[in-house]
Design an enzyme around this catalytic site. Structure first.
Site, PDB file in Angstrom:
ATOM      1  CB  THR A   1      -5.796  -0.066  -3.951  1.00  0.00           C
ATOM      2  OG1 THR A   1      -5.328   0.805  -2.945  1.00  0.00           O
ATOM      3  CG2 THR A   1      -5.172  -1.426  -3.770  1.00  0.00           C
TER       4      THR A   1
ATOM      5  CG  ASP B   1      -1.244   0.646  -3.687  1.00  0.00           C
ATOM      6  OD1 ASP B   1      -0.335   1.406  -3.307  1.00  0.00           O
ATOM      7  OD2 ASP B   1      -2.346   0.556  -3.108  1.00  0.00           O
ATOM      8  CG  HIS B   2      -1.729   4.158  -5.043  1.00  0.00           C
ATOM      9  ND1 HIS B   2      -1.584   4.901  -3.901  1.00  0.00           N
ATOM     10  CD2 HIS B   2      -2.647   3.197  -4.754  1.00  0.00           C
ATOM     11  CE1 HIS B   2      -2.407   4.442  -2.971  1.00  0.00           C
ATOM     12  NE2 HIS B   2      -3.055   3.399  -3.452  1.00  0.00           N
TER      13      HIS B   2
ATOM     14  CG  HIS C   1      -4.533   3.924   3.075  1.00  0.00           C
ATOM     15  ND1 HIS C   1      -5.112   5.159   3.262  1.00  0.00           N
ATOM     16  CD2 HIS C   1      -4.987   3.470   1.886  1.00  0.00           C
ATOM     17  CE1 HIS C   1      -5.880   5.437   2.235  1.00  0.00           C
ATOM     18  NE2 HIS C   1      -5.818   4.434   1.375  1.00  0.00           N
TER      19      HIS C   1
ATOM     20  CD  GLU D   1      -2.690   1.491   0.204  1.00  0.00           C
ATOM     21  OE1 GLU D   1      -3.326   0.560  -0.311  1.00  0.00           O
ATOM     22  OE2 GLU D   1      -2.736   2.655  -0.221  1.00  0.00           O
TER      23      GLU D   1
HETATM   24  C1  GP9 Z   1      -8.869  -0.270   0.659  1.00  0.00           C
HETATM   25  C2  GP9 Z   1      -7.442  -0.192   0.256  1.00  0.00           C
HETATM   26  C3  GP9 Z   1      -6.986   1.218   0.137  1.00  0.00           C
HETATM   27  O1  GP9 Z   1      -9.394  -1.538   0.669  1.00  0.00           O
HETATM   28  O2  GP9 Z   1      -7.219  -0.921  -0.877  1.00  0.00           O
HETATM   29  O3  GP9 Z   1      -7.477   1.809  -0.965  1.00  0.00           O
HETATM   30  P1  GP9 Z   1      -6.831   3.103  -1.650  1.00  0.00           P
HETATM   31  O4  GP9 Z   1      -7.369   4.286  -0.909  1.00  0.00           O
HETATM   32  O5  GP9 Z   1      -5.348   3.027  -1.531  1.00  0.00           O
HETATM   33  O6  GP9 Z   1      -7.285   2.990  -3.040  1.00  0.00           O
HETATM   34 MN    MN Z   2      -3.774   1.894  -2.136  1.00  0.00          MN
END
Ligand code: GP9
Ligand code: MN
Length: 616
Positions: free
Chosen positions: A293, A467-468, A408, A251
């Site tokens: 994500t 992921d980003h 996150h 994440e």
């Molecule tokens: C939520 C997680 C976070 O289930 O994947 O999402 P994001 O805000 O990073 O898209």
């Molecule tokens: Mn994410």
């Protein structure tokens, strides 16, 4: 004199002026809308006015006794819209679009992040509303004697302002409306209210697009994909045939933390060690848009681009796709995702079904207590620990993706989870970031040790990727301090790199500096498993000797081995120096992939593809 008196006492006019001023102030204080000349500033000043006037003009058509109340309601609605955009912008650095509004499943969780973005002074967003209410109550403001002539005047002013606005915008930004991907430009030139109206129009257009698409539309895309395909790497093709595939989505993890230290301690000690015995890609970029994500998941499994607005997981979950799990099912694989958040976040439960997943181990499968959760859900260490019990029961070979969550925004942690010092920039988001990244690194270490203990390690390939981005442009000042250099638009593009580690037992120890992106993972993984990628895919195998070395971002920035094109500027990728924009012309041709990919999704074109159909 009499006329002037009625002017300043007219609720509608006072409301219009207050809303106008407020919107301009919000532009300046809440959004980052850089202007480079007086014309752009003028556009910014006048653009809220026409929408405010047009909306208020409608009130004329209602009986006079409702005028005050309706004016107040209009002002309130405009203010709510402004404030919602501000909250969304603080978190996502972007503006709200219609598809985002329908992502109601996420609202509960995003709520935490949004609340972290509220401040006491936000009350100012509604100050004028209170003021108008008070003045009307005390009789200082009266409903206007709104005659037909007044209405005509109102409409003439509104129309003239709009025409001037559009004229100025056209001279500043030709073909503004065809550049729908650039929300910042749209808001800057059309104004936030007109932008929402325009977004509504786009929404109806995309809805119509599917209805009008037919099987001829896919031909052009097929041809492009065929022309741009590259041969596989013969030495690695099929090297992991029949093995389990374990994907770990880190994440919000950006590449700059890899190898980086805080007070002499590594932020990602485990990853740093694993890289020594893996293939590590240090020029690998995320390509996500508003779907964050979920966009990364979409890129990975489909080798298609996510959408310019909204999350494709949310808006097109019932389309036909030809995703990796679907393909692997035909090879006897069991497909599963593990994630410690509720199953409907990002509409995952529905989309996973469409993509061909057999199982989704989500929140309900885990034991989640007060102590083992933080922020969006289950902490990464208990997440991996509990996941192992489920993984052990899965039929093999499996294709399993683990989506971590602790790192996150806003990067919350408890002191007993802190294994490294914070940065010391004074920006709390940036400062906390290494602590939660370090925590996830530890969780991954325990998981991979667990795989060894369970005897799964040798039979699996492990792919770890970010992921980003985690730190948005709002934090550039603090990031400049961390990295010791100014964050120019060029550096900002480079900050979109995320780690990619491909671990194949007995292979690796190599850092590969080719330019690649998440879109390349589908062909890369399939080829390692000995399956040739068929059908529509925009990425190419990262191990291929002729790998394309180009990444197109969702905001249409393009990176190649030589150039970086972003914000209408061309940079030399090696030096970061600005060079004539013509040098990037070749690179920019790849932007067409975005449009081709969008046409596939909007038109649901894969329903016409023999490959996608075959696997139904
Ligand atoms: C939520 C997680 C976070 O289930 O994947 O999402 P994001 O805000 O990073 O898209
Ligand atoms: Mn994410």
């Amino acid at each position: 004199m009499k006329e002037r008196e009625s002017f300043v006492k007219n609720t509608i006019i006072i409301t219009a002026i207050l809303l106008w001023i407020k919107t301009y102030l919000v532009y300046k204080l809440s959004f980052n809308l850089p202007v480079s000349n007086w014309k752009q500033e003028l556009i910014l000043v006048i653009n809220p006015l026409s929408s405010v006037l047009f909306t208020l003009a409608f009130i004329y058509f209602f009986p006079k006794r409702f005028h005050n109340r309706m004016t107040w309601i209009v002002a309130l609605l405009f203010s709510i819209l402004l404030y919602s955009n501000t909250l969304y912008y603080r978190f996502f650095n972007d503006f709200i679009t219609v598809p985002v509004l329908f992502q109601t499943n996420n609202v509960g969780d995003i709520g935490h992040s949004l609340i972290a973005q509220t401040y006491w002074y936000d009350i100012f967003f509604f100050l004028d509303i209170l003021l108008i209410g008070y003045l009307v109550k005390r009789g200082f403001l009266k409903a206007a004697t709104y005659t037909k002539r007044d209405l005509t005047k109102f409409l003439i002013v509104a129309t003239s302002v709009l025409v001037i606005n559009l004229g100025l915008a056209e001279s500043e930004r030709p073909q503004l409306l065809t550049r729908t991907f650039d929300r910042e430009l749209l808001v800057k030139n059309l104004g936030t209210y007109n932008f929402h109206l325009y977004d509504l129009l786009l929404q109806s257009k995309t809805t119509a697009q599917k209805a009008l698409a037919d099987n001829v539309d896919i031909v052009e895309v097929n041809e492009y994909v065929k022309e741009n395909d590259v041969p596989v790497n013969e030495e690695l093709f099929g090297i992991a045939k029949g093995k389990n595939v374990i994907l770990i989505s880190m994440e919000s993890t950006q590449q700059f933390v890899v190898g980086e230290k805080v007070d002499g301690k590594e932020i990602t000690p485990y990853l740093n060690d694993l890289i020594e015995e893996s293939y590590y890609f240090d020029n690998f970029y995320h390509q996500t848009g508003q779907g964050k994500t979920s966009d990364s998941e979409f890129l990975l499994d489909n080798s298609l681009y996510p959408l310019p607005r909204g999350a494709v997981f949310q808006t097109h979950a019932l389309n036909e796709f030809y995703a990796t799990p679907e393909i692997l099912k035909g090879e006897g694989y069991h497909n599963v995702v593990f994630h410690g958040n509720n199953k409907s976040f990002w509409n995952r439960d529905i989309m996973y079904n469409t993509l061909g997943y057999d199982d989704f181990i989500s929140e309900a499968y885990y034991t989640i207590t007060e102590d083992n959760q933080i922020n969006y859900g289950l902490k990464d260490r208990p997440f991996f620990k509990q996941s192992m019990d489920h993984l052990n029961k899965m039929p093999q070979p499996f294709y399993a993706r683990f989506i971590t969550l602790t790192n996150h925004h806003p990067y919350k942690y408890t002191l007993d989870d802190q294994m490294i010092n914070t940065f010391e920039t004074g920006d709390p988001i940036v400062d906390r970031y290494p602590v939660t990244v370090r925590y996830t690194d530890e969780a991954i270490k325990e998981f991979i040790e667990g795989l060894k203990a369970e005897g799964l390690y040798e039979d699996s390939i492990i792919i770890i990727y970010g992921d980003h981005y985690g730190i948005s442009e709002r934090h550039n000042d603090a990031m400049a301090e961390v990295l010791g250099k100014e964050i120019t638009p060029f550096e900002n593009v480079q900050l979109q790199r995320v780690p990619l580690v491909i671990h194949i037992p007995g292979q690796g120890g190599k850092t590969i500096s080719k330019v690649g992106g998440q879109i390349d993972l589908k062909p890369t993984i399939l080829h390692l498993l000995g399956i040739k990628t068929e059908g529509i895919h925009f990425g190419t195998d990262l191990f291929s000797k002729e790998h394309k070395n180009v990444v197109v971002f969702r905001d249409r920035s393009v990176v190649t081995d030589k150039y970086v094109y972003t914000s209408d500027t061309c940079y030399d990728r090696k030096t970061g120096n600005e060079i004539p924009v013509e040098s990037c012309e070749e690179a920019r041709k790849y932007q067409m992939e975005l449009d081709l990919s969008d046409s596939v999704i909007y038109g649901d074109l894969l329903r016409f593809s023999p490959y996608a159909k075959e696997n139904e």
